[in-house]
Design a protein around this motif. Structure first.
Motif, short mmCIF file in Angstrom:
data_model
loop_
_atom_site.label_atom_id
_atom_site.label_comp_id
_atom_site.label_asym_id
_atom_site.label_seq_id
_atom_site.Cartn_x
_atom_site.Cartn_y
_atom_site.Cartn_z
N PHE A 1 -3.51 18.56 -11.73
CA PHE A 1 -2.96 17.51 -12.59
C PHE A 1 -3.66 16.20 -12.24
CE2 PHE A 1 0.38 20.68 -12.16
CZ PHE A 1 0.71 20.89 -13.49
N VAL A 2 -3.97 15.41 -13.26
CA VAL A 2 -4.67 14.15 -13.01
C VAL A 2 -3.79 13.13 -12.33
CG1 VAL A 2 -6.35 14.47 -14.86
CG2 VAL A 2 -4.23 13.27 -15.34
N ASN A 3 -2.48 13.22 -12.55
CA ASN A 3 -1.53 12.33 -11.89
C ASN A 3 -0.11 12.91 -12.04
OD1 ASN A 3 -0.72 11.66 -14.53
ND2 ASN A 3 -2.01 9.82 -14.57
N THR A 4 0.87 12.20 -11.51
CA THR A 4 2.25 12.70 -11.56
C THR A 4 2.80 12.70 -12.99
OG1 THR A 4 3.10 10.52 -11.00
CG2 THR A 4 2.81 12.08 -9.19
N MET B 1 10.65 18.57 -10.54
CA MET B 1 10.84 19.96 -10.90
C MET B 1 9.74 20.79 -10.24
SD MET B 1 10.76 21.95 -14.54
CE MET B 1 9.34 21.13 -15.11
N ARG B 2 10.12 21.93 -9.73
CA ARG B 2 9.16 22.84 -9.12
C ARG B 2 8.72 23.87 -10.15
NH1 ARG B 2 7.34 23.11 -3.84
NH2 ARG B 2 7.04 25.20 -4.59
N LEU B 3 7.47 23.78 -10.58
CA LEU B 3 6.96 24.69 -11.60
C LEU B 3 6.88 26.11 -11.09
CD1 LEU B 3 4.15 22.44 -13.05
CD2 LEU B 3 6.42 22.82 -13.99
N ALA B 4 6.57 26.29 -9.82
CA ALA B 4 6.43 27.63 -9.26
C ALA B 4 7.76 28.38 -9.32
CB ALA B 4 5.93 27.55 -7.83
N ARG B 5 8.86 27.69 -9.13
CA ARG B 5 10.17 28.33 -9.17
C ARG B 5 10.48 28.90 -10.54
NH1 ARG B 5 14.67 24.53 -7.13
NH2 ARG B 5 12.99 23.18 -6.58
N ARG B 6 9.94 28.29 -11.57
CA ARG B 6 10.18 28.74 -12.94
C ARG B 6 9.34 29.95 -13.31
NH1 ARG B 6 13.99 26.73 -16.57
NH2 ARG B 6 14.40 24.59 -16.09
N GLY B 7 8.39 30.33 -12.46
CA GLY B 7 7.58 31.50 -12.75
C GLY B 7 6.41 31.21 -13.68
N CYS B 8 5.91 29.99 -13.66
CA CYS B 8 4.78 29.63 -14.50
C CYS B 8 3.58 30.50 -14.15
CB CYS B 8 4.43 28.15 -14.31
SG CYS B 8 3.05 27.63 -15.31
N LEU B 9 2.86 30.96 -15.16
CA LEU B 9 1.75 31.87 -14.96
C LEU B 9 0.42 31.17 -14.68
CD1 LEU B 9 2.55 34.36 -17.85
CD2 LEU B 9 2.95 34.67 -15.42
N HIS C 1 1.11 13.50 -15.65
CA HIS C 1 0.59 14.74 -16.24
C HIS C 1 1.49 15.92 -15.83
CE1 HIS C 1 -3.13 17.60 -16.75
NE2 HIS C 1 -2.26 17.73 -17.74
N ARG C 2 1.83 15.99 -14.56
CA ARG C 2 2.70 17.06 -14.06
C ARG C 2 4.07 17.01 -14.71
NH1 ARG C 2 3.22 20.44 -9.66
NH2 ARG C 2 1.38 19.64 -8.63
N SER C 3 4.61 15.81 -14.82
CA SER C 3 5.93 15.64 -15.43
C SER C 3 5.92 16.04 -16.90
CB SER C 3 6.37 14.18 -15.28
OG SER C 3 7.58 13.96 -15.95
N ASN C 4 4.91 15.58 -17.63
CA ASN C 4 4.79 15.94 -19.04
C ASN C 4 4.66 17.45 -19.21
OD1 ASN C 4 4.78 13.21 -19.61
ND2 ASN C 4 2.58 13.09 -19.94
N PHE C 5 3.89 18.08 -18.34
CA PHE C 5 3.70 19.53 -18.40
C PHE C 5 5.04 20.26 -18.23
CE2 PHE C 5 2.38 23.54 -16.13
CZ PHE C 5 1.82 24.15 -17.23
N GLY C 6 5.81 19.82 -17.26
CA GLY C 6 7.13 20.42 -17.04
C GLY C 6 8.04 20.27 -18.25
N LYS C 7 8.02 19.08 -18.86
CA LYS C 7 8.84 18.83 -20.05
C LYS C 7 8.44 19.75 -21.20
CE LYS C 7 9.30 13.92 -19.07
NZ LYS C 7 8.87 12.58 -19.51
N LEU C 8 7.13 19.91 -21.39
CA LEU C 8 6.65 20.75 -22.48
C LEU C 8 6.95 22.23 -22.24
CD1 LEU C 8 3.28 18.99 -23.33
CD2 LEU C 8 5.38 18.98 -24.67
#
Length: 64
Positions: free
Chosen positions: A15-18, A1-9, A20-27
């Motif tokens: 991110f410490v690893n992938t 998932m591309r977080l930038a596309r979602r407009g994250c502020l 972490h990035r994945s969990n962040f997107g889910k949350l």
């Protein structure tokens, strides 16, 4: 998932690893916190794999 596309502020965050990035997107999706910087920051901290594993997600319900 591309977080930038979602407009994250929170551009340019580390991110410490992938996982972490994945969990962040889910949350961000779960809490609908793309446009709220404070919620996004809380999701970022909770998304860290060491923290994320400690939450019993199956028993947690989001009320917005």
């Amino acid at each position: 998932m591309r977080l930038a596309r979602r407009g994250c502020l929170m551009p340019g965050i580390h991110f410490v690893n992938t996982e972490h990035r994945s969990n962040f997107g889910k949350l961000l999706i779960q809490f609908g916190s793309y446009q709220d910087r404070e919620y996004a920051a809380a999701c970022y901290v909770l998304a860290h794999p060491e923290s994320y594993r400690k939450v019993k997600w199956a028993s947690y319900r989001v009320t917005v």
